[in-house]
Write a protein that holds these residues in place. Sequence first.
Motif, PDB file in Angstrom:
ATOM      1  N   ALA A  31       0.825  -1.209   0.000  1.00 12.27           N
ATOM      2  CA  ALA A  31       0.000   0.000   0.000  1.00 12.27           C
ATOM      3  C   ALA A  31       0.856   1.255   0.000  1.00 12.27           C
ATOM      4  O   ALA A  31       0.584   2.217  -0.735  1.00 12.27           O
TER       5      ALA A  31
ATOM      6  N   GLN B 134       2.890   1.492  -3.438  1.00  8.70           N
ATOM      7  CA  GLN B 134       2.014   1.845  -4.543  1.00  8.70           C
ATOM      8  C   GLN B 134       1.470   3.264  -4.405  1.00  8.70           C
ATOM      9  O   GLN B 134       1.181   3.931  -5.389  1.00  8.70           O
ATOM     10  N   GLY B 135       1.341   3.712  -3.146  1.00 11.68           N
ATOM     11  CA  GLY B 135       0.884   5.073  -2.909  1.00 11.68           C
ATOM     12  C   GLY B 135       1.966   6.115  -3.098  1.00 11.68           C
ATOM     13  O   GLY B 135       1.703   7.316  -2.991  1.00 11.68           O
TER      14      GLY B 135
ATOM     15  N   VAL C 284       0.438  -0.692   8.731  1.00 13.80           N
ATOM     16  CA  VAL C 284       0.706   0.474   7.892  1.00 13.80           C
ATOM     17  C   VAL C 284       1.387   1.567   8.716  1.00 13.80           C
ATOM     18  O   VAL C 284       2.356   2.187   8.268  1.00 13.80           O
TER      19      VAL C 284
ATOM     20  N   PHE D  57      -4.714   6.826   4.497  1.00 13.52           N
ATOM     21  CA  PHE D  57      -4.772   5.389   4.242  1.00 13.52           C
ATOM     22  C   PHE D  57      -6.055   4.852   4.886  1.00 13.52           C
ATOM     23  O   PHE D  57      -6.217   4.920   6.108  1.00 13.52           O
TER      24      PHE D  57
ATOM     25  N   CYS E 271      -7.818   1.972   6.083  1.00 16.07           N
ATOM     26  CA  CYS E 271      -7.632   0.571   6.488  1.00 16.07           C
ATOM     27  C   CYS E 271      -8.835   0.073   7.283  1.00 16.07           C
ATOM     28  O   CYS E 271      -8.746  -0.942   7.976  1.00 16.07           O
TER      29      CYS E 271
ATOM     30  N   ILE F 259      -5.258   6.441  -0.220  1.00 14.23           N
ATOM     31  CA  ILE F 259      -4.932   5.050  -0.548  1.00 14.23           C
ATOM     32  C   ILE F 259      -5.972   4.150   0.112  1.00 14.23           C
ATOM     33  O   ILE F 259      -6.085   4.112   1.339  1.00 14.23           O
TER      34      ILE F 259
ATOM     35  N   VAL G 283      -7.035   0.735   1.190  1.00 12.15           N
ATOM     36  CA  VAL G 283      -6.420  -0.559   1.483  1.00 12.15           C
ATOM     37  C   VAL G 283      -7.492  -1.586   1.849  1.00 12.15           C
ATOM     38  O   VAL G 283      -7.390  -2.761   1.501  1.00 12.15           O
TER      39      VAL G 283
ATOM     40  N   VAL H   5      -5.451  -0.489  -3.815  1.00 13.97           N
ATOM     41  CA  VAL H   5      -4.380  -1.483  -3.798  1.00 13.97           C
ATOM     42  C   VAL H   5      -4.942  -2.848  -3.405  1.00 13.97           C
ATOM     43  O   VAL H   5      -5.958  -2.941  -2.709  1.00 13.97           O
TER      44      VAL H   5
ATOM     45  N   TYR I 100      -0.150  -7.865  -2.564  1.00 12.17           N
ATOM     46  CA  TYR I 100       1.274  -7.512  -2.562  1.00 12.17           C
ATOM     47  C   TYR I 100       1.983  -8.251  -3.682  1.00 12.17           C
ATOM     48  O   TYR I 100       1.501  -9.255  -4.209  1.00 12.17           O
TER      49      TYR I 100
END
Length: 338
Positions: A149, A152-153, A173, A230, A232, A253, A255, A279, A282
């Motif tokens: 994450a 990619q972010g 994270v 993020f 999450c 982002i 996740v 995202v 992985y």
Amino acid sequence: MDTVIYAGPKNILFQKNQKPILTKGWAIIKTSYAGICGSDLSIFAGVHPRAEAPLVMGHEFSGTIEEGHPTLKKGTRVTVNPLLRCGECHPCRNGYSHVCENLKLVGIDCDGGMGEYVKVPIHSIVPLKDNISMKLGALIEPVAVAVHAIRQGNYISGDSVVIFGAGTIGLCVALTLRSYGAKKLIIVEPNKLRIEKAKELGFQTIDPLSDSITEKILEETGNVGVDYVFDCAGHPSVVEAITDVVKVRGNIIVVAMYKQPPILDMRQGMFKELIIKFVRVYTDKDFQIAIDLVGDHKEYEEIITHVLQPEEAEKGFELLTRQTDAVKVMYEFNRRQL
């Protein structure tokens, strides 16, 4: 062998099963620890689109080689990248096999690590470094999600961050971002017990049940907003806030997996010219980076709040579906290993 079995919606059993039979291209691992993931909770609820009972769950696990590996000897300490890729679709043929059009996982589409022994593809087995405990070895997979994450972010060291959710992924994270140089980092979480865990790990927190998320974050950032958000948590209430707390031309982002499609304020996204990135899981490189991180930063182990015996099969899922202090719950299958 001892197993934790998904027997149907809201039905988790401790059960004795036969040891898996070795087949070509696969190896047998003697499991040490296996963690309960959010995907396992979806299976438990009976809403996962692919998992079918009876199933030995578990795609976050560590163990030792038992038999069938061509180069790693019996007893070698390992973890497993649980992604099962077809190798034939467009993403697989073009270097994006983590978003394979036919992606499957050990522990969802076939029996997984919540048993004394598990059969996995040879190519998915990853040796553990000597400085990583077997418990931490079972945490590599969620750390890899965090690494992916963040990479990619395109996170830049020093940029400010808000993380929604202080579950396993949210805390992974947060810890990973801190290792990447994040200084201004705030975690939003309504569970007071998880807030305490985040504070124990040294993070600033906001309780949305008692404070205005937007007001607090704008106050903390001089009315500008944060560079990165993020998500999450995967909760509709989060979607209402993320475009408010991120700055103009900031980054969001996503996740977490949403159970239902949320409503996102697309106009505000346009007015602020926001970058929104989704995202999934992985890459192999993310997985290896996660191993290196866990070896260097032992505080990841503090995310593991409960270690149970397989006989306590139901208790593990009760801890994570009620208001408790549980973050990462694991089952221990090899009680003689550390």
